[in-house]
Design a protein around this motif. Structure first.
Motif, PDB file in Angstrom:
ATOM      1  N   VAL A   1       0.785  -1.160   0.075  1.00 42.88           N
ATOM      2  CA  VAL A   1       0.104   0.034   0.071  1.00 42.88           C
ATOM      3  C   VAL A   1       0.772   1.191   0.034  1.00 42.88           C
ATOM      4  N   VAL A   2       0.824   2.033  -1.068  1.00 41.99           N
ATOM      5  CA  VAL A   2       1.401   3.181  -1.162  1.00 41.99           C
ATOM      6  C   VAL A   2       0.852   4.441  -1.480  1.00 41.99           C
ATOM      7  N   ASP A   3       1.478   5.527  -0.898  1.00 40.88           N
ATOM      8  CA  ASP A   3       0.953   6.897  -0.998  1.00 40.88           C
ATOM      9  C   ASP A   3       2.220   8.016  -1.227  1.00 40.88           C
ATOM     10  N   PRO A   4       2.596   8.133  -2.595  1.00 38.87           N
ATOM     11  CA  PRO A   4       3.722   8.964  -2.626  1.00 38.87           C
ATOM     12  C   PRO A   4       3.752  10.381  -2.151  1.00 38.87           C
ATOM     13  N   PRO A   5       4.703  10.794  -1.727  1.00 40.51           N
ATOM     14  CA  PRO A   5       4.923  12.161  -0.950  1.00 40.51           C
ATOM     15  C   PRO A   5       4.521  13.295  -1.547  1.00 40.51           C
ATOM     16  N   PHE A   6       4.725  13.208  -2.997  1.00 45.35           N
ATOM     17  CA  PHE A   6       4.684  14.403  -4.086  1.00 45.35           C
ATOM     18  C   PHE A   6       3.692  13.915  -5.220  1.00 45.35           C
ATOM     19  N   LEU A   7       2.961  14.727  -5.675  1.00 45.51           N
ATOM     20  CA  LEU A   7       2.367  14.696  -6.952  1.00 45.51           C
ATOM     21  C   LEU A   7       3.111  15.115  -8.017  1.00 45.51           C
ATOM     22  N   ALA A   8       3.996  14.176  -8.382  1.00 45.77           N
ATOM     23  CA  ALA A   8       4.861  14.650  -9.407  1.00 45.77           C
ATOM     24  C   ALA A   8       5.194  13.416 -10.324  1.00 45.77           C
ATOM     25  N   GLU A   9       5.281  13.448 -11.530  1.00 47.37           N
ATOM     26  CA  GLU A   9       5.587  12.370 -12.226  1.00 47.37           C
ATOM     27  C   GLU A   9       6.935  11.533 -11.875  1.00 47.37           C
ATOM     28  N   GLU A  10       7.981  12.510 -11.555  1.00 47.37           N
ATOM     29  CA  GLU A  10       9.394  11.741 -11.283  1.00 47.37           C
ATOM     30  C   GLU A  10       9.069  10.887  -9.954  1.00 47.37           C
ATOM     31  N   CYS A  11       8.397  11.444  -9.217  1.00 43.54           N
ATOM     32  CA  CYS A  11       8.135  10.696  -7.795  1.00 43.54           C
ATOM     33  C   CYS A  11       7.281   9.269  -7.925  1.00 43.54           C
ATOM     34  N   LEU A  12       6.393   9.333  -8.704  1.00 38.36           N
ATOM     35  CA  LEU A  12       5.559   8.252  -8.903  1.00 38.36           C
ATOM     36  C   LEU A  12       6.374   7.237  -9.801  1.00 38.36           C
ATOM     37  N   LYS A  13       7.203   7.731 -10.575  1.00 37.88           N
ATOM     38  CA  LYS A  13       8.033   6.786 -11.519  1.00 37.88           C
ATOM     39  C   LYS A  13       9.067   6.019 -10.671  1.00 37.88           C
ATOM     40  N   LYS A  14       9.639   6.735  -9.667  1.00 37.63           N
ATOM     41  CA  LYS A  14      10.677   6.153  -8.974  1.00 37.63           C
ATOM     42  C   LYS A  14      10.031   5.212  -7.978  1.00 37.63           C
ATOM     43  N   ILE A  15       8.853   5.612  -7.124  1.00 37.24           N
ATOM     44  CA  ILE A  15       8.230   4.775  -6.270  1.00 37.24           C
ATOM     45  C   ILE A  15       7.671   3.525  -7.004  1.00 37.24           C
ATOM     46  N   SER A  16       7.350   3.778  -8.200  1.00 34.17           N
ATOM     47  CA  SER A  16       6.611   2.345  -8.826  1.00 34.17           C
ATOM     48  C   SER A  16       7.799   1.390  -9.040  1.00 34.17           C
ATOM     49  N   GLU A  17       9.283   1.857  -9.074  1.00 36.02           N
ATOM     50  CA  GLU A  17      10.266   1.056  -9.007  1.00 36.02           C
ATOM     51  C   GLU A  17      10.435   0.168  -7.811  1.00 36.02           C
ATOM     52  N   SER A  18      10.129   0.670  -6.609  1.00 32.48           N
ATOM     53  CA  SER A  18       9.929   0.305  -5.419  1.00 32.48           C
ATOM     54  C   SER A  18       9.010  -0.739  -5.243  1.00 32.48           C
TER      55      SER A  18
END
Length: 202
Positions: A130-147
């Motif tokens: 269950v994930v909630d990225p800290p920032f609404l930014a494309e770069e943030c979601l892309k990196k967190i998606s790797e995790s």
């Protein structure tokens, strides 16, 4: 003052007292008393959101005492601990070191280094992320998606701004649910929930 500069610093006795205080909060299920750090883009879920997400997690993986990674979701971790402590295996992945008070359940996590995990964290070891990225930014979601791809053995729940929905679908194959996460402090952005499986409560 600290020895090497003029910056005020706490005595060891004060640090020990703070550590004990935070530990007692954790035992009492009082994570909400930890203030949101807006510099880290922290916004706590409201009670209904935390409870609904926790019910969904348990509904999806509780029958097998499954494992869940709470990625940047400390209020969900708190709710799961309060409600399903001995029925699920949980880890909290967080950048904020205040949450190290959760001892072995805490894993330091920096989305900017998305595949850097301790040796005891292995690929696909969690039944759910269950994930909630800290920032609404494309770069943030892309990196967190790797995790997420590394950690998840099966199910994924993503809570994020609705503007990120298309990208969530492209990166992780997620689809939007009816459920809308809410926060203690109302935010200007609309938030949505996305998953890769048929949910019960979302």
């Amino acid at each position: 003052m600290c020895d090497d500069d003029d910056t005020p610093c706490l005595s060891q006795q004060t640090l020990d007292a703070l550590t004990q205080f935070y530990s007692e909060q954790a035992q009492d299920g009082s994570t909400h008393q930890l203030d949101e750090d807006w510099q880290l883009s922290q916004f706590w879920y409201d009670t209904q959101t935390s409870e609904t997400l926790a019910r969904e997690v348990y509904s999806a993986i509780g029958d097998t005492q499954g494992s869940v990674a709470c990625l940047c979701t400390p209020t969900l971790y708190q709710q799961l601990t309060n409600t399903y402590k001995n029925k699920l295996q949980m880890k909290l992945f967080e950048f904020d070191s205040r949450f190290s008070l959760f001892d072995d359940d805490f894993v330091f996590y920096d989305y900017k280094d998305p595949l850097k995990f301790p040796d005891h964290i292995s690929a696909g070891m969690f039944d759910m992320v269950v994930v909630d990225p800290p920032f609404l930014a494309e770069e943030c979601l892309k990196k967190i998606s790797e995790s997420v791809k590394f950690l998840a053995g099966d199910k994924i729940i993503l809570c994020t701004g609705s503007v990120m929905g298309a990208l969530a679908g492209d990166l992780l194959g997620l689809k939007k649910c009816k459920f809308q996460p809410k926060h203690v402090h109302n935010l200007g952005n609309n938030f949505s929930c996305y998953t890769n499986y048929e949910t019960t409560f979302l």
